[in-house]
Design a protein around this motif. Structure first.
Motif, PDB file in Angstrom:
ATOM      1  N   ILE A  51      47.394   7.357  26.973  1.00  0.00           N
ATOM      2  CA  ILE A  51      48.202   7.595  25.779  1.00  0.00           C
ATOM      3  C   ILE A  51      47.711   8.876  25.129  1.00  0.00           C
ATOM      4  N   ARG A  52      48.647   9.692  24.705  1.00  0.00           N
ATOM      5  CA  ARG A  52      48.296  10.964  24.098  1.00  0.00           C
ATOM      6  C   ARG A  52      48.593  10.935  22.611  1.00  0.00           C
ATOM      7  N   GLN A  53      47.790  11.659  21.865  1.00  0.00           N
ATOM      8  CA  GLN A  53      48.072  11.826  20.452  1.00  0.00           C
ATOM      9  C   GLN A  53      49.229  12.802  20.301  1.00  0.00           C
ATOM     10  N   PHE A  54      49.935  12.702  19.200  1.00  0.00           N
ATOM     11  CA  PHE A  54      51.025  13.631  18.948  1.00  0.00           C
ATOM     12  C   PHE A  54      51.117  13.884  17.450  1.00  0.00           C
ATOM     13  N   GLN A  55      51.802  14.951  17.098  1.00  0.00           N
ATOM     14  CA  GLN A  55      52.091  15.207  15.698  1.00  0.00           C
ATOM     15  C   GLN A  55      53.603  15.282  15.561  1.00  0.00           C
ATOM     16  N   VAL A  56      54.092  15.027  14.378  1.00  0.00           N
ATOM     17  CA  VAL A  56      55.508  15.138  14.072  1.00  0.00           C
ATOM     18  C   VAL A  56      55.684  16.422  13.275  1.00  0.00           C
TER      19      VAL A  56
END
Length: 144
Positions: A4-9
């Motif tokens: 699972i990867r981190q993400f930003q919005v």
């Protein structure tokens, strides 16, 4: 199996800091400390070339669980419905009048911050009620 990867919005907007601070209030997010060597974000911003001043702002979940939110200045106005929107989960596990009361209370709080109530989508056979809203620059989101 992939990890699972981190993400930003990322939000395109006219006034990044103003919109970021609105979403901090909505979500309980915080503005991180400024870069090392400067006391405030204002000082950091003044140190940038004029064309870059005020061009972006960010905020994050203080617990470290939610995604980072990033706000970037763009020249064009918002012209159409978002193809992606945030659902702000305030009625999870609630049904009927109890859910509506929670949604309406949060709606009133956000309207006081500058949000706009668009419409109530009443419960049907498949979905519970939610309220469609717009943030301070017209980006749609739902109270769910």
């Amino acid at each position: 199996m992939s990890s699972i990867r981190q993400f930003q919005v990322t939000f395109d907007c006219k006034e990044p800091e103003r919109v970021a601070r609105f979403w901090c209030e909505v979500l309980g997010y915080v503005v991180p400390p400024p870069p090392e060597g400067v006391a405030t974000w204002e000082e950091f911003d003044r140190s940038q070339p004029p064309e870059e001043q005020g061009s972006w702002f960010g905020c994050s979940d203080p617990s470290g669980v939610g995604p980072r939110l990033y706000f970037q200045r763009v020249p064009e106005e918002k012209v159409a419905k978002n193809r992606l929107h945030l659902d702000v989960r305030v009625g999870t596990g609630l049904v009927g009048q109890e859910r509506l009361a929670a949604l309406e209370a949060e709606c009133a709080r956000l309207v006081a911050l500058g949000a706009v109530r668009v419409r109530l989508l009443p419960a049907d056979e498949e979905n519970e009620s939610c309220i469609v809203m717009q943030d301070i620059e017209g980006n749609e989101f739902c109270l769910d």
